[in-house]
Design a protein around this motif. Sequence first.
Motif, mmCIF file in Angstrom:
data_model
loop_
_atom_site.group_PDB
_atom_site.id
_atom_site.type_symbol
_atom_site.label_atom_id
_atom_site.label_comp_id
_atom_site.label_asym_id
_atom_site.label_seq_id
_atom_site.Cartn_x
_atom_site.Cartn_y
_atom_site.Cartn_z
ATOM 1 N N GLU A 172 0.112 6.416 -3.993
ATOM 2 C CA GLU A 172 -0.020 7.545 -4.914
ATOM 3 C C GLU A 172 -0.606 7.103 -6.251
ATOM 4 N N ALA A 173 -0.177 5.942 -6.735
ATOM 5 C CA ALA A 173 -0.701 5.448 -8.008
ATOM 6 C C ALA A 173 -2.187 5.124 -7.906
ATOM 7 N N VAL A 174 -2.611 4.576 -6.765
ATOM 8 C CA VAL A 174 -4.018 4.226 -6.581
ATOM 9 C C VAL A 174 -4.898 5.459 -6.645
ATOM 10 N N THR A 175 -4.451 6.550 -6.036
ATOM 11 C CA THR A 175 -5.258 7.770 -6.024
ATOM 12 C C THR A 175 -5.413 8.380 -7.408
ATOM 13 N N TRP B 123 0.828 -1.205 0.000
ATOM 14 C CA TRP B 123 0.000 0.000 0.000
ATOM 15 C C TRP B 123 0.864 1.256 0.000
ATOM 16 N N THR B 124 1.933 1.250 0.808
ATOM 17 C CA THR B 124 2.828 2.404 0.857
ATOM 18 C C THR B 124 3.428 2.686 -0.514
ATOM 19 N N GLN B 125 3.824 1.632 -1.213
ATOM 20 C CA GLN B 125 4.432 1.802 -2.531
ATOM 21 C C GLN B 125 3.421 2.224 -3.595
ATOM 22 N N ALA B 126 2.182 1.768 -3.438
ATOM 23 C CA ALA B 126 1.193 1.986 -4.500
ATOM 24 C C ALA B 126 0.192 3.091 -4.193
ATOM 25 N N THR C 196 -3.012 -1.850 -16.708
ATOM 26 C CA THR C 196 -2.179 -1.319 -17.795
ATOM 27 C C THR C 196 -2.930 -0.249 -18.569
ATOM 28 N N TRP C 197 -4.190 -0.500 -18.850
ATOM 29 C CA TRP C 197 -5.007 0.504 -19.526
ATOM 30 C C TRP C 197 -5.143 1.762 -18.671
ATOM 31 N N ALA C 198 -5.310 1.591 -17.358
ATOM 32 C CA ALA C 198 -5.531 2.722 -16.459
ATOM 33 C C ALA C 198 -4.326 3.636 -16.343
ATOM 34 N N VAL C 199 -3.115 3.094 -16.578
ATOM 35 C CA VAL C 199 -1.917 3.944 -16.495
ATOM 36 C C VAL C 199 -1.486 4.472 -17.857
ATOM 37 N N LEU D 274 -11.961 5.624 -9.810
ATOM 38 C CA LEU D 274 -12.393 5.007 -8.559
ATOM 39 C C LEU D 274 -12.825 3.550 -8.725
ATOM 40 N N TRP D 275 -13.360 3.203 -9.885
ATOM 41 C CA TRP D 275 -13.886 1.854 -10.072
ATOM 42 C C TRP D 275 -12.809 0.836 -10.417
ATOM 43 N N VAL D 276 -11.610 1.291 -10.789
ATOM 44 C CA VAL D 276 -10.575 0.360 -11.243
ATOM 45 C C VAL D 276 -10.034 -0.528 -10.121
ATOM 46 N N PRO D 277 -9.604 0.028 -8.953
ATOM 47 C CA PRO D 277 -9.039 -0.866 -7.919
ATOM 48 C C PRO D 277 -9.989 -1.963 -7.458
ATOM 49 N N PRO D 278 -11.256 -1.645 -7.092
ATOM 50 C CA PRO D 278 -12.128 -2.753 -6.663
ATOM 51 C C PRO D 278 -12.420 -3.762 -7.766
#
Length: 314
Positions: free
Chosen positions: A36-39, A31-34, A222-225, A43-47
Amino acid sequence: MLTRLRHNVWIRLLLLVLVCACTGLALHTNWTQAREAVTDLPLWVPPTAVLAGMAGLAAQMLAWRSLLSGLGSPLPRAAAARVMFVGQLGKYLPGSVWAFVAQVELARDWNVPRSRGATATLVAIAVTVSVSLAVAAVALPLSSVEAARRWWWALAAAPVLLACLHPRILGLGLRVAARPFARFREVAEAGPLRIGGGAVAASVGWTLVAWIPLGLHVWLLTWAVGGDALRSLGPAVGAYALAWTLGLLVVFAPAGLGVREVVLVVALAPVVDAGAALVVAVLSRLVMTVADVGWAGLSLALSRAPAAPEPERA
């Protein structure tokens, strides 16, 4: 030692605390590493990615359950989920062998002989490696030439390993492997280790099914980034199949730590830059850790504890 592990509540509690601590540390680190990328993601991508990862793990559980049933020790789905998903948390300890030991011992609580539990888990690993390399061998040469060139030796092993899953070859391997343990009482009482072609075929089928959602979660990230939706599909599925397999084989790395990231960065190079590929690798590890923890929690909540284990014979 194994008898004490089954009957001593304090030893089990200590092991549970240790596994939970290592899993929590892995979750916190990822979580610490990811974070910033998660934010930065929709919103629908992580779940959605977590649900895809959990679907893939569920199919892998059914693949293992098929093998266990073929060996003569069928388990209800809820019990099989409890055994596999709780046991798999052991992979967050240094050395992936702990997940194997935990799974065999948890299955023993449901009166599955250790010989069958160990055999089902080892064959499940063989099926996973063979099918995953086959998936990577099909997807990567068409989409990530650099990854195919670098790990050609792993991809070339896919047809050989698939051939070894033929019931006659697999049966011969089981008989040879079991021979040194034939003198143990529990192995003798469990009977000869035989597994039918139907059980192996079902396991291969479920493992293939697993790669649909497992590849989907990497493709989605991959699409999200910034990756192109169409061009990212092949590299995402092939990259994760190869990364998963090589991470599984490097037993000294907890949950394949470091190995998966290297493979994903190289294999995703045709569709995203190295920085974005590293972000995908970090996000994927977080997603799959959450999926592991989620399934372990659900399986404990939705299944009954096994009855008191039968006393060991001298």
